[in-house]
Design an enzyme around this catalytic site. Structure first.
Site, short mmCIF file in Angstrom:
data_model
loop_
_atom_site.label_atom_id
_atom_site.label_comp_id
_atom_site.label_asym_id
_atom_site.label_seq_id
_atom_site.Cartn_x
_atom_site.Cartn_y
_atom_site.Cartn_z
N GLU A 29 1.22 -5.39 2.39
CA GLU A 29 2.42 -4.94 1.67
C GLU A 29 2.44 -3.43 1.66
O GLU A 29 1.42 -2.78 1.46
CB GLU A 29 2.41 -5.50 0.24
CG GLU A 29 3.54 -4.99 -0.64
CD GLU A 29 3.44 -5.50 -2.07
OE1 GLU A 29 3.92 -4.80 -2.98
OE2 GLU A 29 2.87 -6.59 -2.29
N GLU A 44 9.12 2.81 -5.50
CA GLU A 44 8.78 1.96 -6.64
C GLU A 44 8.53 2.84 -7.86
O GLU A 44 7.78 3.81 -7.80
CB GLU A 44 7.56 1.09 -6.36
CG GLU A 44 7.32 0.02 -7.40
CD GLU A 44 6.26 -0.97 -6.98
OE1 GLU A 44 6.36 -2.15 -7.38
OE2 GLU A 44 5.31 -0.58 -6.27
#
Length: 387
Positions: free
Chosen positions: A133, A138
């Site tokens: 990932e 974010e």
């Protein structure tokens, strides 16, 4: 003299992979055509949301193309949510997957922010979490900066790189729940300041040599990216990455396979809604001091008026190196992650179209050099020499 020799070898390796050609652009009226809408509860981060399916998202204008031709993805800010229910929002996953040897660029003018809000632009492999990932954008709540990270199975580490502008977090084992994080240090990378500066661009290089992420606020975007139609990009023009994860401590071909792109917005959950993560910037957002009760429940406006993505485009590029597939691979069915977002164990290795031996020959020496690059960079810096 030997330091400049090391620099020369490193630069020559980077220059050998500088060219990337456009293979997919998501933009304009067709932006959503090659994305799958999740259409279910957040089983990833335990957020208090229902990710809408495509028809509901369109009918409620949670995902649409605005008058300027930009893609809008947003949290429902019109519904009065009763206690015990969740708020609607959106998660979309690209139908295309992109192998090692890719570059992804996203141009936005607004990123979701606010108390309880947890937006992300990230990637994952089809056998998640075993296939890795990458978190490109974010942040949570009222943070003022973006946080980048990678998540893998055990064996991938990152000890922090001096060949990056961001600041590495304390976790060096990328299989741990926080992953290997890098805090953005350039201004205007999140929240209101990002929007006030006109937005910006992130670029991610997914390469056998490592994973590298750049960010530019609107005034600083390179001319090659700013062109109306960038059919190719040259990563050597972009300067020092903001986050660098080198393959000498994390073998990219072992811990990563082809990646799907994801855009989503969740609320509260295991990061934004927990303890001091919430209380530090949003503890006074309501009477209970609890994320769900004070934010998700009740009216959506003005609480979620800033909880939206405004995206000009997402572009995917591929290199001409043997290590890349050279094309995007297409999923025939929606890809759904059904596990909690934390790493397991993998021993995956795979061949890139039979070129493994060639690739290993081409990259063995440069990767050995990369291992000493931070030391060389440090010595040059301490000597007051330009780098």
């Amino acid at each position: 003299m030997r330091y400049w020799l090391v620099f020369g070898v490193f630069a020559s390796y980077i220059s050998s992979v500088k060219g990337y050609s456009l293979i997919r652009e998501y933009s304009g009226q067709s932006f959503f055509d090659r994305w799958d809408f999740y259409g279910d509860y957040d089983n990833l981060t335990a957020g208090n949301v229902l990710w809408a399916n495509e028809s509901y998202a369109a009918s409620q204008k949670l995902a649409y193309i605005d008058s300027g031709g930009n893609a809008i993805i947003k949290v429902d800010n019109t519904t009065n949510v009763p206690l015990g229910q969740n708020r609607s929002t959106v998660r979309i996953t690209s139908q295309d997957t992109y192998d090692i040897g890719s570059v992804w660029i996203i141009d936005l003018s607004h990123i979701p922010f606010g108390c309880s809000v947890w937006p992300a632009f990230w990637t994952f492999g089809p056998n998640w979490p075993q296939d890795g990932e990458i978190d490109i954008i974010e942040a949570i709540n009222m943070m003022t900066y973006n946080q980048m990270s990678i998540h893998t199975t055990p064996g991938c580490t990152d000890n922090g790189s001096e060949y990056q502008l961001g600041i590495s977090g304390p976790t060096t084992d990328c299989s741990q729940p926080p992953g290997c994080t890098v805090m953005e240090t350039s201004p205007n990378s999140y929240a209101g300041d990002f929007a006030a500066a006109g937005g910006g661009v992130w670029a991610t290089q997914f390469d056998v040599s490592g994973i590298f992420i750049w960010f530019w606020s609107r005034p600083n975007i390179p001319a090659s990216i700013n062109q109306a139609s960038s059919s190719s990009v040259d990563v050597t023009q972009w300067g020092t990455p903001h986050a660098s994860y080198f393959s000498n401590t994390c073998n990219i071909t072992q811990f990563y396979t082809a990646q799907n792109l994801v855009l989503d917005i969740t609320l509260c959950g295991v990061w934004a809604g927990v303890g001091s993560n919430y209380a530090s910037t949003c503890g006074n957002a309501g009477p209970t001091g609890q994320c769900y009760e004070d934010c998700v429940v009740g009216p959506g406006s003005p609480r979620y008026d800033d909880a939206y993505f405004n995206i000009s485009y997402v572009r995917a590029y591929t290199s001409a190196l043997p290590s890349a597939t050279g094309t995007a691979t297409i999923s025939t069915h929606p890809t759904r992650v059904t596990a909690t977002r934390q790493s397991g164990k993998s021993t995956r290795n795979y061949d890139h179209n039979g070129w493994s031996a060639v690739v290993m020959f081409l990259i063995a020496a440069p990767i050995a050099v990369i291992g000493s690059w931070p030391l060389m960079f440090k010595k040059l810096h301490y000597r007051g020499m330009p780098v």
